[in-house]
Structure formats: C-alpha cells, structure tokens
Write a protein that holds these residues in place. Structure first.
Motif, mmCIF file in Angstrom:
data_model
loop_
_atom_site.group_PDB
_atom_site.id
_atom_site.type_symbol
_atom_site.label_atom_id
_atom_site.label_comp_id
_atom_site.label_asym_id
_atom_site.label_seq_id
_atom_site.Cartn_x
_atom_site.Cartn_y
_atom_site.Cartn_z
ATOM 1 N N PRO A 156 -8.519 10.441 -10.390
ATOM 2 C CA PRO A 156 -7.832 10.884 -10.816
ATOM 3 C C PRO A 156 -6.719 11.013 -10.990
ATOM 4 O O PRO A 156 -5.836 10.694 -11.882
ATOM 5 C CB PRO A 156 -8.676 12.190 -11.830
ATOM 6 C CG PRO A 156 -10.042 12.405 -11.664
ATOM 7 C CD PRO A 156 -10.441 11.885 -9.851
ATOM 8 N N VAL A 157 -6.398 11.608 -9.844
ATOM 9 C CA VAL A 157 -4.908 11.619 -9.505
ATOM 10 C C VAL A 157 -4.214 10.391 -8.905
ATOM 11 O O VAL A 157 -3.869 9.445 -9.764
ATOM 12 C CB VAL A 157 -5.307 12.988 -7.984
ATOM 13 C CG1 VAL A 157 -3.124 12.422 -7.997
ATOM 14 C CG2 VAL A 157 -4.700 13.996 -8.865
ATOM 15 N N SER A 158 -5.546 9.172 -8.539
ATOM 16 C CA SER A 158 -5.006 8.639 -8.119
ATOM 17 C C SER A 158 -4.895 7.381 -9.322
ATOM 18 O O SER A 158 -3.936 6.428 -8.757
ATOM 19 C CB SER A 158 -6.103 7.312 -6.940
ATOM 20 O OG SER A 158 -7.215 7.074 -7.045
ATOM 21 N N ALA A 159 -5.394 7.405 -10.492
ATOM 22 C CA ALA A 159 -5.130 6.391 -11.412
ATOM 23 C C ALA A 159 -4.220 6.415 -12.375
ATOM 24 O O ALA A 159 -3.493 5.881 -12.821
ATOM 25 C CB ALA A 159 -7.068 6.632 -12.637
ATOM 26 N N GLU A 160 -4.044 7.878 -12.171
ATOM 27 C CA GLU A 160 -2.873 8.677 -12.657
ATOM 28 C C GLU A 160 -1.411 7.616 -11.907
ATOM 29 O O GLU A 160 -0.199 7.031 -12.913
ATOM 30 C CB GLU A 160 -2.938 10.001 -12.867
ATOM 31 C CG GLU A 160 -3.114 10.577 -14.019
ATOM 32 C CD GLU A 160 -2.853 10.205 -15.003
ATOM 33 O OE1 GLU A 160 -2.351 9.719 -15.698
ATOM 34 O OE2 GLU A 160 -4.028 10.065 -15.882
ATOM 35 N N ARG A 161 -0.759 7.329 -10.605
ATOM 36 C CA ARG A 161 -0.702 7.079 -9.618
ATOM 37 C C ARG A 161 -0.958 5.703 -9.786
ATOM 38 O O ARG A 161 0.227 4.998 -9.279
ATOM 39 C CB ARG A 161 -0.661 7.611 -8.205
ATOM 40 C CG ARG A 161 -0.591 9.076 -8.509
ATOM 41 C CD ARG A 161 -1.118 9.030 -7.041
ATOM 42 N NE ARG A 161 -0.453 8.695 -5.651
ATOM 43 C CZ ARG A 161 0.983 9.297 -4.711
ATOM 44 N NH1 ARG A 161 0.635 10.003 -5.358
ATOM 45 N NH2 ARG A 161 1.407 8.580 -4.221
ATOM 46 N N GLY A 162 -1.568 4.567 -10.810
ATOM 47 C CA GLY A 162 -1.544 3.035 -10.752
ATOM 48 C C GLY A 162 -2.080 2.529 -8.978
ATOM 49 O O GLY A 162 -2.036 1.573 -9.196
ATOM 50 N N GLU A 163 -2.965 3.613 -8.615
ATOM 51 C CA GLU A 163 -3.906 2.969 -6.759
ATOM 52 C C GLU A 163 -5.328 2.759 -7.379
ATOM 53 O O GLU A 163 -5.394 2.059 -6.326
ATOM 54 C CB GLU A 163 -3.328 4.532 -6.220
ATOM 55 C CG GLU A 163 -2.205 4.132 -5.646
ATOM 56 C CD GLU A 163 -2.206 6.380 -4.762
ATOM 57 O OE1 GLU A 163 -0.921 5.889 -4.473
ATOM 58 O OE2 GLU A 163 -2.941 6.617 -5.019
ATOM 59 N N THR A 164 -5.710 2.869 -8.657
ATOM 60 C CA THR A 164 -6.890 2.895 -8.507
ATOM 61 C C THR A 164 -7.262 2.320 -10.048
ATOM 62 O O THR A 164 -6.203 2.829 -11.202
ATOM 63 C CB THR A 164 -7.814 3.725 -8.529
ATOM 64 O OG1 THR A 164 -8.000 5.301 -9.149
ATOM 65 C CG2 THR A 164 -7.942 4.432 -6.560
ATOM 66 N N TRP A 208 0.688 -1.224 -0.068
ATOM 67 C CA TRP A 208 0.079 0.389 -0.111
ATOM 68 C C TRP A 208 1.360 1.261 0.057
ATOM 69 O O TRP A 208 1.633 1.365 0.518
ATOM 70 C CB TRP A 208 -1.172 0.131 1.694
ATOM 71 C CG TRP A 208 -0.633 -0.028 2.657
ATOM 72 C CD1 TRP A 208 0.037 -1.405 2.891
ATOM 73 C CD2 TRP A 208 0.803 0.532 3.500
ATOM 74 N NE1 TRP A 208 0.708 -1.531 4.109
ATOM 75 C CE2 TRP A 208 0.872 0.023 4.336
ATOM 76 C CE3 TRP A 208 0.398 2.504 3.121
ATOM 77 C CZ2 TRP A 208 1.204 1.044 5.348
ATOM 78 C CZ3 TRP A 208 1.525 2.435 4.176
ATOM 79 C CH2 TRP A 208 1.437 1.966 5.644
ATOM 80 N N THR A 209 0.141 2.505 -0.393
ATOM 81 C CA THR A 209 0.973 3.053 -0.130
ATOM 82 C C THR A 209 0.301 4.543 1.119
ATOM 83 O O THR A 209 -1.141 4.550 0.896
ATOM 84 C CB THR A 209 0.278 4.520 -1.312
ATOM 85 O OG1 THR A 209 -0.770 5.038 -1.809
ATOM 86 C CG2 THR A 209 1.488 3.492 -3.081
ATOM 87 N N TRP A 210 0.716 5.422 1.072
ATOM 88 C CA TRP A 210 0.015 6.260 2.083
ATOM 89 C C TRP A 210 -0.794 7.265 2.075
ATOM 90 O O TRP A 210 -1.273 7.504 2.365
ATOM 91 C CB TRP A 210 1.392 7.351 2.724
ATOM 92 C CG TRP A 210 3.021 6.944 3.620
ATOM 93 C CD1 TRP A 210 4.182 6.477 3.002
ATOM 94 C CD2 TRP A 210 2.655 6.202 5.045
ATOM 95 N NE1 TRP A 210 4.606 5.667 4.179
ATOM 96 C CE2 TRP A 210 3.808 5.900 5.343
ATOM 97 C CE3 TRP A 210 0.691 6.205 5.741
ATOM 98 C CZ2 TRP A 210 3.459 4.698 6.442
ATOM 99 C CZ3 TRP A 210 1.365 6.044 7.558
ATOM 100 C CH2 TRP A 210 2.199 5.229 7.590
ATOM 101 N N THR A 211 -0.422 7.732 0.181
ATOM 102 C CA THR A 211 -1.407 8.371 -0.009
ATOM 103 C C THR A 211 -2.899 7.422 0.157
ATOM 104 O O THR A 211 -4.234 7.792 0.346
ATOM 105 C CB THR A 211 -1.260 8.467 -1.594
ATOM 106 O OG1 THR A 211 -0.124 9.133 -1.721
ATOM 107 C CG2 THR A 211 -2.717 9.630 -2.289
ATOM 108 N N GLN A 212 -3.326 6.161 -0.470
ATOM 109 C CA GLN A 212 -3.629 5.108 -0.265
ATOM 110 C C GLN A 212 -4.564 5.226 0.945
ATOM 111 O O GLN A 212 -5.856 5.277 0.724
ATOM 112 C CB GLN A 212 -3.799 3.418 -1.184
ATOM 113 C CG GLN A 212 -3.598 3.706 -1.732
ATOM 114 C CD GLN A 212 -3.151 1.947 -3.113
ATOM 115 O OE1 GLN A 212 -2.304 1.927 -2.493
ATOM 116 N NE2 GLN A 212 -4.028 1.676 -4.060
ATOM 117 N N MET A 213 -3.755 5.294 1.858
ATOM 118 C CA MET A 213 -4.249 4.904 3.360
ATOM 119 C C MET A 213 -5.195 6.281 4.048
ATOM 120 O O MET A 213 -6.192 6.102 4.795
ATOM 121 C CB MET A 213 -3.117 4.413 4.441
ATOM 122 C CG MET A 213 -2.489 2.978 4.602
ATOM 123 S SD MET A 213 -4.065 1.566 4.505
ATOM 124 C CE MET A 213 -4.648 1.595 2.851
ATOM 125 N N ALA A 214 -4.236 6.851 3.075
ATOM 126 C CA ALA A 214 -5.127 8.819 4.025
ATOM 127 C C ALA A 214 -5.962 8.917 3.297
ATOM 128 O O ALA A 214 -6.854 9.454 3.411
ATOM 129 C CB ALA A 214 -4.200 9.934 3.497
#
Length: 153
Positions: free
Chosen positions: A119-127, A77-83
């Motif tokens: 959309p930002v998380s999609a660019e980062r590969g998180e969604t 996981w990433t910190w962004t995902q957890m936040a």
C-alpha cells in the motif's frame, strides 16, 4: 524502420481492483490458510513442504513483478523498489532451500511485510494504485495461513 529514441507513456489508473486481480490475487493465497486448517484436522504432513515450495515460488514471482514495474518508472527505478525486489528475491530463494520450519517463518515475514509495503508503494506510484486495497487483506491472509503451518511444523 528506424527504432525510436524516446517514448512517452501515459498511464491512467483507478483505485478499483480489476476483476482479474481479484481472481489471480486471491486464488494463489487461499491455499495457505486452507492447508493450515487441513493440517490441524489431521491432513498429511506433506502440506508443509507443498506450502514451502508454493510460497517460495510466489515470492520469487512477486520479486519479478516488482522489478518489472520498476522499468516503467518516470526517471527510472527507485531505491525502495530495488530494496523490496531484493528482499523478495533473496528471502524467497532462502525459503526454497531452508528446512521447512525456518522457511515457513521467512515466508510468513515476506507476506506480512507486503501487507504493509505494497500500500505504501502504491501511494508512492511504484505499484498500481489498487494495491492499496488488494494487498493488505490478500497478503495478511497468506501470512496467517503460513504462520499456522509454521506453528504446526
């Protein structure tokens, strides 16, 4: 049978929004603007409480989706995902128990934030990549409907 120690996953995505995501994505948010319009035309005040519970339930569901996606990230996981998971969970829970006025304000913020964050998380590969196309309109529609309900609460 021995349990595997390691697994390699290969995921291929497209930017095209799947048909089931169109139905299951837009379907649950259309009631928010519909309820706001109905309320403005003299509909029952119970629409406000219904929207509060429905909006909170969806936010809590989306927190679980975000957490679930984090389990399949390369390297964890990433910190962004957890936040974002924590934001959706705690804000969704607060919206469930707050009085209607503040709850609808919180829900408006939740959905408006997802119009920008997903959309930002999609660019980062998180969604999924298709979140770039689906989420801005879908979550904006929900936020507008919830704001309309809050305005009338």
């Amino acid at each position: 049978m021995a349990e595997p120690e390691r697994r390699t996953l290969r995921i291929e995505e497209t930017a095209r929004v799947p048909w089931d995501a169109v139905i299951m994505g837009w379907g649950p948010v259309i009631p928010f603007p519909a309820a706001a319009i109905w309320l403005s035309l003299g509909g029952p005040d119970a629409l406000i409480g219904w929207a509060q519970v429905w909006g909170s339930a969806i936010a809590l569901f989306l927190s679980g989706v975000r957490r679930g996606l984090s389990f399949r990230m390369p390297g964890g996981w990433t910190w962004t995902q957890m936040a974002v998971f924590a934001w959706l969970f705690w804000a969704g829970l607060a919206a469930l128990v707050l009085p209607s006025g503040p709850a609808l304000a919180v829900l408006t913020l939740i959905y408006a934030s997802l119009a920008f964050l997903d959309p930002v998380s999609a660019e980062r590969g998180e969604t999924p990549l298709w979140f770039r196309r689906l989420r801005p309109g879908q979550m904006s529609l929900a936020a507008i409907g919830l704001f309309g309900l809050w305005w009338q609460a």
